[in-house]
Design an enzyme around this catalytic site. Structure first.
Site, PDB file in Angstrom:
ATOM      1  N   LYS A 296     -38.914 -14.111 -15.494  1.00 56.43           N
ATOM      2  CA  LYS A 296     -39.024 -15.031 -14.368  1.00 56.43           C
ATOM      3  C   LYS A 296     -37.697 -15.772 -14.205  1.00 56.43           C
ATOM      4  O   LYS A 296     -37.123 -16.257 -15.178  1.00 56.43           O
ATOM      5  CB  LYS A 296     -40.164 -16.018 -14.641  1.00 56.43           C
ATOM      6  N   GLU A 389     -61.503 -19.895 -13.260  1.00 61.02           N
ATOM      7  CA  GLU A 389     -62.195 -21.103 -12.807  1.00 61.02           C
ATOM      8  C   GLU A 389     -63.678 -21.096 -13.151  1.00 61.02           C
ATOM      9  O   GLU A 389     -64.246 -22.144 -13.509  1.00 61.02           O
ATOM     10  CB  GLU A 389     -62.010 -21.268 -11.294  1.00 61.02           C
ATOM     11  N   ARG A 417     -64.051 -21.085  -6.055  1.00 63.96           N
ATOM     12  CA  ARG A 417     -64.248 -19.846  -6.804  1.00 63.96           C
ATOM     13  C   ARG A 417     -65.300 -20.020  -7.905  1.00 63.96           C
ATOM     14  O   ARG A 417     -65.731 -19.025  -8.499  1.00 63.96           O
ATOM     15  CB  ARG A 417     -62.926 -19.388  -7.417  1.00 63.96           C
TER      16      ARG A 417
END
Length: 642
Positions: A296, A389, A417
């Site tokens: 990254k 979640e 969600r």
């Protein structure tokens, strides 16, 4: 042509647009498919330079895009996009994709009102095959596309690009499990940029990846299957032998068990290797998984060293100009403003110090929800469950069953969600779980995928649940304490960004359940403001000499106060940063109908459409929820009533 050193690490974001002649010649990916590998490497280098410059000017998601420059280039080079479908998970890494697919000259408008979206968006480009923003949806969507192609007898290929973080979600594994039991032509590219799955990258793994993706090995593998299919026990033995041989040198056993042909890991910044392996994989039938290792922030030194800090940057466009202070006092007042998430972080640490039963839970949002200090001070009571979640909510339910005091910190849009778990696992059992719901309301540049504009509507209909909305920082602190002490499920929803600058009183009394507060008394019109709308509603109340109420509670509603206002006012105005349909204002309407109250009502809130991206102030203005908009809408209603 000399290829610049691809490992060069830039220490500064370019001030001026770099020279990118090869990139400038690419309007769509088809333009680069005739490039030699040398030219392709130059293109990738120019793409990284341009992205450093572009995002440095506009701000936006930064580190993830830099990490997939070579992967993006290779995918569009090998696959016949947009006929072949590429689905990007989450979309944080999609800036290089946008640049290569005809939107290079529009990148200066990204995340601006009317400009490019910060995420892939189907209405924006045929190359954006699936709209994303929430994590871990790519494999399901790409598998759906692959199955549709099979049904249509099409040779179209489908590719899902998913990060190792997004792979932690149950939905990703549900899709992998389904994909492994189909013969659809699906390629899953696992972009591993955190070394969380494997560190096994080197000459041997690169060499074996080429062998496993190559035609000789594939032909032998498939021929053996046909021969051994007449001997089920021998076939099973051969399959498991292959898996375990691969597992000795690569972490692919799990994926092989699920039914996918695992290839990798390979260096995601080695463009030559990527192109070679992808060319082989594009010819293979059935579900494949390619594991690539990337870094990254690749190409920008500070981002490589601190990928969390440089996940997104403000850019020069996002930098606020310095304002001349009239005196030292305004400057002092401005310095007191803190983010709502910081208030939650402070409350969490304060309360944890007083009550060892407190457990903090987050679905991979430690930094966003400002739980960093809590995680440092109380590592054994801090639980980052990954992008899961549903699990986060039921984990809290399980803790509550055993006498713990779980606090689930979650964004409003992400709680959607886990709605089933909220109802079934928490509310039905009336368990003592506190939800800290960040990013409630409009969120500005991230757009509709991240906006928390439905929670008033979907939460207030759940039995046993207390729902609170703070109007300032001190109210947030008090509501968190109130919800924590409440014996049952409670939720506090608060906006992104800073509050009005209210001083926090950590020793303030708990709020009385279901009771609002009167901010000012007026005549004829009463404005009932929920949460963040108190501030813009105040100006309208003063201009109209209207009564102003901070409702505080979406549920239970302060029925006594509302009915009392009916006796002395001709018009009740509800204002909320939530959709009007089914929102807190609808709760007021239901009360008035049930009590046969004859009073005019005006419900103000967000419209029945998805509000696009832009600054928070621009979006409020467009929806009529800024100071001027609220005042004008009330005046229009009063004119009608005359």
């Amino acid at each position: 042509m000399i290829v610049p050193d691809k490992t060069i690490t830039f220490q500064e974001i370019p001030e001026n647009r770099p020279s990118t002649p090869l990139l400038d010649s690419v309007q769509v990916p088809a333009d680069m498919r005739g490039f030699s590998e040398v030219e392709l490497q130059v293109l990738a280098n120019e793409l990284r330079e341009f992205m450093l410059y572009s995002v440095g000017q506009t701000g936006g998601h930064f580190g993830a895009g830099l990490g997939v420059v070579e992967l993006t280039t290779a995918l569009h080079y090998v696959f016949d996009t947009p006929e072949d479908r590429i689905v990007w998970d989450v979309g944080h890494q999609a800036y290089p994709h946008k640049i290569l697919t005809g939107r290079r000259d529009q990148m200066d408008s990204i995340r601006l009102l009317g400009g490019l979206s910060g995420f892939p968006k189907r209405s924006e480009s045929p190359f954006d095959t699936f709209g994303v923003g929430h994590s871990s949806t790519s494999i399901s969507a790409a598998l759906g596309m692959a199955l549709a192609a099979r049904q249509q007898n099409s040779e179209r290929r489908s590719v899902a690009v998913i990060g190792d973080g997004a792979m932690t979600a149950g939905m990703a594994f549900e899709a992998l499990n389904h994909a492994g039991h189909n013969d659809a032509n699906l390629l899953v590219v696992l972009n591993d940029n955190d070394m969380s799955i494997s560190k096994n990258v080197g000459g041997l793994s690169q060499y074996l990846a080429r062998i496993w993706a190559g035609k000789p090995y594939t032909l032998m593998r498939e021929s053996s299957k046909k021969i051994l299919s007449q001997m089920p026990h021998a076939l099973e033995f051969a399959r498991r032998t292959e898996e375990h041989v691969k597992g000795m040198v690569a972490p692919g056993t799990l994926f092989e068990e699920l039914g996918l042909n695992y290839i990798g890991p390979i260096d995601g910044h080695d463009l030559h290797a990527l192109v070679a392996v992808l060319k082989d994989l594009r010819t293979l039938k059935g579900p494949q998984l390619l594991h690539v290792i990337t870094h990254k922030g690749k190409g920008f030194g500070p981002a490589e060293l601190d990928p969390i800090k440089y996940h997104a940057i403000a850019g020069k466009r996002g930098a606020a100009p310095a304002k001349k202070q009239a005196s030292a006092e305004p400057a002092k007042a401005a310095a007191k403003k803190v983010k709502y998430s910081a208030v939650f972080g402070r409350w969490l640490c304060d309360t944890a110090a007083q009550d060892e039963r407190l457990e903090g839970i987050t679905p991979a949002m430690c930094e966003g929800s400002d739980m960093i200090e809590f995680a440092r001070l109380y590592p054994k009571r801090y639980h980052d469950v990954g992008i899961a979640e549903q699990h986060a909510v039921t984990l809290g339910a399980g803790m509550a069953c055993e006498g713990a005091k779980p606090v689930v910190a979650i964004y409003s849009t992400f709680l959607q969600r886990a709605y089933g778990q909220l109802i079934h696992d928490v509310a039905i059992q009336n368990l003592d779980v506190l939800f800290a719901l960040d990013r409630a309301g409009l969120v500005g540049e991230d757009g509709p995928t991240h906006a928390g504009v439905f929670d008033h509507s979907y939460l207030r209909l759940v039995p046993n649940l207390v729902v609170m909305a703070p109007s300032d920082e001190n109210e947030l602190y008090r509501m968190l304490s109130t919800g924590y002490q409440y014996n049952g499920p409670a939720l506090v929803r608060y906006p992104r960004g800073t509050g009005p600058g209210k001083q926090i009183d950590a020793n303030a009394e708990l709020l009385e359940l279901g009771k609002g507060r009167k901010i000012r008394s007026g005549e004829k019109t009463a404005i009932l403001a929920f949460g963040s709308m108190l501030a813009p509603a105040r100006a309208a109340a003063e201009a109209l000499n209207a009564t102003l109420i901070d409702m505080r509670f979406v549920k239970p509603l302060d029925t006594e106060l509302v009915l009392e206002l009916c006796k002395s006012h001709d018009l009740l105005v509800t204002v909320e940063e939530n959709v009007v349909m089914g929102g807190a204002g609808s709760g007021v309407n239901e009360l008035l109908m049930a009590e046969n109250q004859r009073v005019w009502v005006l419900n103000l809130g967000l419209p029945d459409r998805f509000v696009d991206h832009g600054t928070h102030a621009q979006l409020l203005q467009a929806c009529g929820l800024d100071e001027a908009g609220i005042l004008q809408l009330i005046r229009d209603k009063l004119d009608q009533l005359k």
